[in-house]
Write a protein that holds these residues in place. Structure first.
Motif, PDB file in Angstrom:
ATOM      1  N   GLU A  36     -12.167   8.338  -0.172  1.00 24.31           N
ATOM      2  CA  GLU A  36     -12.186   8.044  -1.610  1.00 24.31           C
ATOM      3  C   GLU A  36     -13.379   7.153  -1.926  1.00 24.31           C
ATOM      4  O   GLU A  36     -13.736   6.284  -1.130  1.00 24.31           O
ATOM      5  CB  GLU A  36     -10.919   7.276  -2.020  1.00 24.31           C
ATOM      6  CG  GLU A  36      -9.617   7.997  -1.746  1.00 24.31           C
ATOM      7  CD  GLU A  36      -9.278   9.014  -2.808  1.00 24.31           C
ATOM      8  OE1 GLU A  36      -9.961   9.048  -3.851  1.00 24.31           O
ATOM      9  OE2 GLU A  36      -8.334   9.788  -2.585  1.00 24.31           O
ATOM     10  N   ARG A  42     -11.182  -0.831  -1.734  1.00 27.03           N
ATOM     11  CA  ARG A  42      -9.917  -0.283  -2.247  1.00 27.03           C
ATOM     12  C   ARG A  42      -8.713  -1.003  -1.632  1.00 27.03           C
ATOM     13  O   ARG A  42      -7.637  -1.035  -2.209  1.00 27.03           O
ATOM     14  CB  ARG A  42      -9.798   1.214  -1.916  1.00 27.03           C
ATOM     15  CG  ARG A  42     -10.821   2.105  -2.593  1.00 27.03           C
ATOM     16  CD  ARG A  42     -10.702   3.528  -2.060  1.00 27.03           C
ATOM     17  NE  ARG A  42      -9.357   4.027  -2.201  1.00 27.03           N
ATOM     18  CZ  ARG A  42      -8.863   4.557  -3.305  1.00 27.03           C
ATOM     19  NH1 ARG A  42      -9.630   4.682  -4.368  1.00 27.03           N
ATOM     20  NH2 ARG A  42      -7.625   4.970  -3.357  1.00 27.03           N
ATOM     21  N   SER A  43      -8.900  -1.565  -0.425  1.00 27.70           N
ATOM     22  CA  SER A  43      -7.789  -2.228   0.274  1.00 27.70           C
ATOM     23  C   SER A  43      -7.571  -3.657  -0.197  1.00 27.70           C
ATOM     24  O   SER A  43      -6.587  -4.285   0.190  1.00 27.70           O
ATOM     25  CB  SER A  43      -8.082  -2.297   1.782  1.00 27.70           C
ATOM     26  OG  SER A  43      -8.352  -1.040   2.287  1.00 27.70           O
ATOM     27  N   ILE A  60      -8.325  -1.660  -6.033  1.00 25.01           N
ATOM     28  CA  ILE A  60      -8.195  -0.283  -6.531  1.00 25.01           C
ATOM     29  C   ILE A  60      -8.874  -0.147  -7.896  1.00 25.01           C
ATOM     30  O   ILE A  60      -9.622   0.808  -8.140  1.00 25.01           O
ATOM     31  CB  ILE A  60      -6.693   0.107  -6.658  1.00 25.01           C
ATOM     32  CG1 ILE A  60      -6.040   0.190  -5.276  1.00 25.01           C
ATOM     33  CG2 ILE A  60      -6.517   1.398  -7.428  1.00 25.01           C
ATOM     34  CD1 ILE A  60      -6.279   1.483  -4.521  1.00 25.01           C
ATOM     35  N   GLU A 133      -4.940   0.639   8.562  1.00 25.72           N
ATOM     36  CA  GLU A 133      -5.380   0.475   7.172  1.00 25.72           C
ATOM     37  C   GLU A 133      -4.129   0.275   6.326  1.00 25.72           C
ATOM     38  O   GLU A 133      -3.053   0.781   6.667  1.00 25.72           O
ATOM     39  CB  GLU A 133      -6.136   1.718   6.665  1.00 25.72           C
ATOM     40  CG  GLU A 133      -7.319   2.152   7.510  1.00 25.72           C
ATOM     41  CD  GLU A 133      -8.565   1.276   7.360  1.00 25.72           C
ATOM     42  OE1 GLU A 133      -8.512   0.273   6.605  1.00 25.72           O
ATOM     43  OE2 GLU A 133      -9.575   1.579   8.008  1.00 25.72           O
ATOM     44  N   GLU A 135      -3.545   1.302   3.161  1.00 24.46           N
ATOM     45  CA  GLU A 135      -3.251   2.297   2.122  1.00 24.46           C
ATOM     46  C   GLU A 135      -1.933   3.068   2.342  1.00 24.46           C
ATOM     47  O   GLU A 135      -1.133   3.189   1.416  1.00 24.46           O
ATOM     48  CB  GLU A 135      -4.427   3.264   1.955  1.00 24.46           C
ATOM     49  CG  GLU A 135      -4.461   3.860   0.572  1.00 24.46           C
ATOM     50  CD  GLU A 135      -5.814   3.774  -0.121  1.00 24.46           C
ATOM     51  OE1 GLU A 135      -6.708   3.053   0.368  1.00 24.46           O
ATOM     52  OE2 GLU A 135      -5.966   4.431  -1.153  1.00 24.46           O
ATOM     53  N   LEU A 138       1.288   1.099   1.097  1.00 16.88           N
ATOM     54  CA  LEU A 138       1.391   0.497  -0.234  1.00 16.88           C
ATOM     55  C   LEU A 138       2.620   0.946  -1.028  1.00 16.88           C
ATOM     56  O   LEU A 138       3.005   0.290  -1.980  1.00 16.88           O
ATOM     57  CB  LEU A 138       0.106   0.764  -1.037  1.00 16.88           C
ATOM     58  CG  LEU A 138      -1.112  -0.030  -0.536  1.00 16.88           C
ATOM     59  CD1 LEU A 138      -2.370   0.360  -1.287  1.00 16.88           C
ATOM     60  CD2 LEU A 138      -0.878  -1.534  -0.649  1.00 16.88           C
ATOM     61  N   TYR A 157      -3.799  -8.556   3.277  1.00 11.55           N
ATOM     62  CA  TYR A 157      -2.792  -7.491   3.408  1.00 11.55           C
ATOM     63  C   TYR A 157      -1.387  -8.063   3.197  1.00 11.55           C
ATOM     64  O   TYR A 157      -0.550  -7.467   2.524  1.00 11.55           O
ATOM     65  CB  TYR A 157      -2.834  -6.869   4.811  1.00 11.55           C
ATOM     66  CG  TYR A 157      -4.029  -6.009   5.128  1.00 11.55           C
ATOM     67  CD1 TYR A 157      -4.710  -5.302   4.137  1.00 11.55           C
ATOM     68  CD2 TYR A 157      -4.479  -5.864   6.444  1.00 11.55           C
ATOM     69  CE1 TYR A 157      -5.806  -4.504   4.452  1.00 11.55           C
ATOM     70  CE2 TYR A 157      -5.566  -5.063   6.756  1.00 11.55           C
ATOM     71  CZ  TYR A 157      -6.226  -4.391   5.762  1.00 11.55           C
ATOM     72  OH  TYR A 157      -7.299  -3.600   6.075  1.00 11.55           O
TER      73      TYR A 157
END
Ligand SMILES: Cc1cc2nc3c(=O)[nH]c(=O)nc-3n(C[C@H](O)[C@H](O)[C@H](O)COP(=O)(O)OP(=O)(O)OC[C@H]3O[C@@H](n4cnc5c(N)ncnc54)[C@H](O)[C@@H]3O)c2cc1C
Length: 258
Positions: A36, A42-43, A60, A133, A135, A138, A157
């Motif tokens: 993406e 993004r994280s 994001i 990761e 993602e 989430l 995180y």
């Protein structure tokens, strides 16, 4: 084989910034992104050091803004993973799973990949419970998630996942390596527990959970969680660079082609 003028590998903040500036200078280019647009940012739970967003912005949402900025400059994005780059006859040859491309100039902005756990006894029949990761995690709610790592990423995180879960962060040192500000936020968060001075050396799957066993000072402890997120650092992501490019690397960098 398609011929390109400039190719950028990676659609994270570095690749995006380069693409926009090159477009402004009038160059035609293609940006390759395997996943993406936005890359690692993004994280991020909350980005507070990006000028122009005094109250912070989630990773994001920042990634969405970066993507629309890229679109505004009509940057052509090929959603393909670059598998190999070679160099021959003054051109870079880019191979993806779909096609091959030749380009005069190559800009590598492929970021980093997470370091993998090196645990002697990783007795997992369920490797899909170990993540590198954030993602995929989430959407998880009401679970106990273990995080290994004492740096900024591990603590960021934890703050992110603690919105819907209980978190244990495990790290080997007495004090974590993360920003003091992140540590203070974690300490104030009742859903997060810090377990310091622990070295995990055994992970097994039991009753659909993970059991992490480690030495804390002079005694063993066990922590049971639904899944594990590993954040023990990252390393350069350049595995697609072929030998023909490596041997010419310095020459190509000096001539501003790489
Ligand atoms: C949890 C967390 C929180 C963070 N918070 C902050 C923060 O608050 N502030 C801050 O400044 N920084 C923060 N960072 C760091 C920031 O995200 C990175 O410094 C930044 O994303 C690096 O940008 P980059 O473009 O160099 O690499 P990346 O963002 O890693 O982008 C590389 C891109 O290349 C793509 N790619 C890789 N290989 C290939 C291939 N072979 N083919 C095609 N595409 C490929 C990847 O999919 C990726 O999109 C955070 C990082 C993490 C993990």
């Amino acid at each position: 084989m398609d011929n390109l003028d400039i190719a950028i590998i990676g659609g994270g903040p570095s690749g995006i910034a380069a693409a926009i500036q090159l477009k402004r200078c009038g160059y035609s280019l293609v940006l390759f992104e395997k996943y993406e647009i936005g890359g690692l940012i993004r994280s991020a739970h909350l980005v507070e050091n990006y000028p122009g967003f005094p109250t912070g912005i989630t990773g994001i949402v920042l990634a969405e803004k970066l993507e629309s900025h890229l679109k505004k400059w009509q940057v052509e994005v090929y959603k393909q993973e670059v598998e190999k780059v070679d160099y021959q006859d003054d051109l870079f040859k880019i191979s993806t799973g779909y096609a091959q491309y030749l380009t005069r100039i190559l800009l590598v902005a492929s970021g980093t990949i997470p370091k993998k756990l090196n645990i002697s006894k990783l007795c997992l029949n369920n490797e899909d419970k170990v993540f590198y990761e954030i993602e995929p995690l989430l959407r998880i709610k009401n679970k106990h998630i273990c995080i290994i790592g004492g740096g900024d990423a591990a603590f960021d995180y934890a703050l992110n996942l603690a919105e819907h879960n209980n978190i244990s962060i495990l790290y080997p040192s007495t004090n974590p390596r993360c920003l003091p500000l992140l540590y203070q936020r974690v300490c104030r968060n009742k859903s997060i527990k810090c377990i310091n001075e622990v070295t995990i050396d055994n992970i097994r799957t039991e009753n659909n959970n993970l059991t992490l066993k480690g030495l804390k000072k002079d005694h063993f402890i066990e922590i049971v969680g639904s899944c594990l997120l590993v954040a023990i650092g990252r390393e350069k992501n350049l595995k697609f660079i072929g030998n023909s490019l490596l041997v010419n690397k310095t020459k190509l960098e000096n001539s501003k082609k790489l």
